[in-house]
Design an enzyme around this catalytic site. Structure first.
Site, PDB file in Angstrom:
ATOM      1  N   HIS A 176      -7.027   6.829  -1.967  1.00 50.74           N
ATOM      2  CA  HIS A 176      -7.638   5.656  -1.335  1.00 50.74           C
ATOM      3  C   HIS A 176      -6.786   4.913  -0.297  1.00 50.74           C
ATOM      4  O   HIS A 176      -7.326   4.324   0.629  1.00 50.74           O
ATOM      5  CB  HIS A 176      -8.138   4.680  -2.414  1.00 50.74           C
ATOM      6  CG  HIS A 176      -7.101   3.756  -2.950  1.00 50.74           C
ATOM      7  ND1 HIS A 176      -6.153   4.136  -3.870  1.00 50.74           N
ATOM      8  CD2 HIS A 176      -6.856   2.441  -2.673  1.00 50.74           C
ATOM      9  CE1 HIS A 176      -5.390   3.114  -4.168  1.00 50.74           C
ATOM     10  NE2 HIS A 176      -5.778   2.077  -3.457  1.00 50.74           N
ATOM     11  N   ASP A 177      -5.472   4.940  -0.398  1.00 45.59           N
ATOM     12  CA  ASP A 177      -4.638   4.240   0.594  1.00 45.59           C
ATOM     13  C   ASP A 177      -3.673   5.188   1.318  1.00 45.59           C
ATOM     14  O   ASP A 177      -2.643   4.740   1.852  1.00 45.59           O
ATOM     15  CB  ASP A 177      -3.857   3.103  -0.063  1.00 45.59           C
ATOM     16  CG  ASP A 177      -4.641   1.800  -0.099  1.00 45.59           C
ATOM     17  OD1 ASP A 177      -5.570   1.663   0.721  1.00 45.59           O
ATOM     18  OD2 ASP A 177      -4.353   0.937  -0.954  1.00 45.59           O
TER      19      ASP A 177
ATOM     20  N   HIS B   4       1.687   1.828  -5.768  1.00 50.56           N
ATOM     21  CA  HIS B   4       0.414   1.084  -5.842  1.00 50.56           C
ATOM     22  C   HIS B   4      -0.727   2.033  -6.177  1.00 50.56           C
ATOM     23  O   HIS B   4      -1.585   1.722  -7.017  1.00 50.56           O
ATOM     24  CB  HIS B   4       0.148   0.388  -4.506  1.00 50.56           C
ATOM     25  CG  HIS B   4      -1.293   0.034  -4.296  1.00 50.56           C
ATOM     26  ND1 HIS B   4      -1.941  -0.962  -5.008  1.00 50.56           N
ATOM     27  CD2 HIS B   4      -2.230   0.558  -3.450  1.00 50.56           C
ATOM     28  CE1 HIS B   4      -3.206  -1.034  -4.610  1.00 50.56           C
ATOM     29  NE2 HIS B   4      -3.407  -0.127  -3.681  1.00 50.56           N
TER      30      HIS B   4
ATOM     31  N   HIS C 156       0.831  -1.212   0.000  1.00 49.32           N
ATOM     32  CA  HIS C 156       0.000   0.000   0.000  1.00 49.32           C
ATOM     33  C   HIS C 156       0.863   1.259   0.000  1.00 49.32           C
ATOM     34  O   HIS C 156       0.860   2.040   0.946  1.00 49.32           O
ATOM     35  CB  HIS C 156      -0.935  -0.001   1.211  1.00 49.32           C
ATOM     36  CG  HIS C 156      -1.854  -1.185   1.255  1.00 49.32           C
ATOM     37  ND1 HIS C 156      -1.545  -2.333   1.939  1.00 49.32           N
ATOM     38  CD2 HIS C 156      -3.063  -1.393   0.674  1.00 49.32           C
ATOM     39  CE1 HIS C 156      -2.534  -3.208   1.798  1.00 49.32           C
ATOM     40  NE2 HIS C 156      -3.467  -2.668   1.036  1.00 49.32           N
TER      41      HIS C 156
END
Length: 307
Positions: free
Chosen positions: A208-209, A169, A165
């Site tokens: 998102h991460d 990525h 993550h």
């Protein structure tokens, strides 16, 4: 405050007002003592003086001061570096032009294969800028380019060095998501709504991460971590990522939507829905719901994808 650079003037005016009040209070204390005023009056004046001193310190801390205009970044500024890397990568004579052409276009494109020389060691920010430029989102939506890049850099800096993550990525997810949207012909028109939808997809993939520690939501809840308690054990990591990134977007140096054609609150609501959907606890429910609405033959027509 209409302009971010007006904070110097605001601080000067505010400080002058507070300082004059403080000086006046100090003079009143001295006069009270010389005229043998009661101890109560002297103490009251002293407390007022202390309160004004504290208000001065608070005012100094609460007002942002920027010595140089935000619209003129230096050549060695990270914003300039990312803009230059994206522009260079999109140039026709760029050595890695074939690889760059796959960004946001090829579902099988591997972002981990992008060399540091292509992205200036900013894989997420540069990938995002390449996609925003390819789809002409900056110009069409009247976004502030420098503020958008500043936000992208801040988000990328918040990604950890987790084995999976990480920022590469996120760049990989971003490129494949935009490619899927193109393959499925979901954002092919040039309408404002379509452009805003694509921008929301880009932002959700970027966010998102953010700050992901490499340990999932179940671990956070089972370990009763501070992050889990802060978000009441609900979509913990997704809530954390969105809160941090959207708060940065609300800061004036990173608010790329101040003079844009985008309805900011509607855009943010869409981004929040997308990021929430990345919680693996809801994965099978979302897939089942999607499969019930879309006929099977139309799910990911791999015959259109070249391997």
């Amino acid at each position: 405050v209409d302009r971010y650079d007006d904070s110097d003037a605001i601080f000067t005016a505010g400080s002058a007002f507070v300082k004059s009040s403080f000086e006046g209070s100090r003079r009143r204390v001295s006069l009270a003592r010389r005229s043998s005023t009661s101890t109560t009056d002297v103490n009251r004046a002293s407390r007022r003086s202390l309160a004004l001193r504290r208000s001065t310190e608070f005012f100094r801390r609460s007002v942002e001061i920027t010595p140089t205009p935000l619209s003129v970044p230096r050549a060695d500024d990270p914003v300039s570096i990312v803009c230059a890397a994206a522009a260079k990568a999109l140039g026709p004579q760029f050595p890695e032009a074939k690889l760059v052409a796959q960004i946001g276009e090829d579902v099988t494109m591997d972002a981990f294969a992008l060399p540091g020389g292509v992205t200036g060691n900013r894989p997420l920010a540069v990938t995002a800028m390449i996609i925003l430029t390819k789809h002409n989102l900056i110009h069409t939506l009247r976004l502030d380019e420098h503020k958008m890049v500043r936000w992208l850099i801040a988000v990328e800096d918040g990604y950890t060095d987790a084995p999976y993550h990480n920022a590469i990525h996120a760049a990989d997810v971003l490129s494949r998501l935009v490619a899927l949207l193109k393959v499925e012909q979901l954002v092919q028109d040039e309408t404002l709504g379509s452009k805003c939808y694509l921008l929301a997809c880009v932002m959700a993939a970027v966010i998102h991460d953010y700050g992901h520690p490499g340990l999932d939501n179940k671990f956070q809840v089972d370990s009763d971590t501070e992050m889990s308690r802060r978000f009441n054990q609900k979509t913990v990591l997704e809530n954390y990522s969105m809160f941090q990134c959207l708060e940065m977007l609300r800061q004036r140096p990173m608010d790329a939507f101040a003079d844009s054609r985008v309805k900011k609150q509607s855009l943010i609501s869409l981004v929040i829905k997308m990021v929430f959907a990345t919680d693996m606890a809801d994965h099978f429910l979302i897939v089942s719901d999607f499969s019930a609405k879309v006929p099977l033959p139309y799910l990911f027509p791999l015959s259109r994808i070249e391997y």
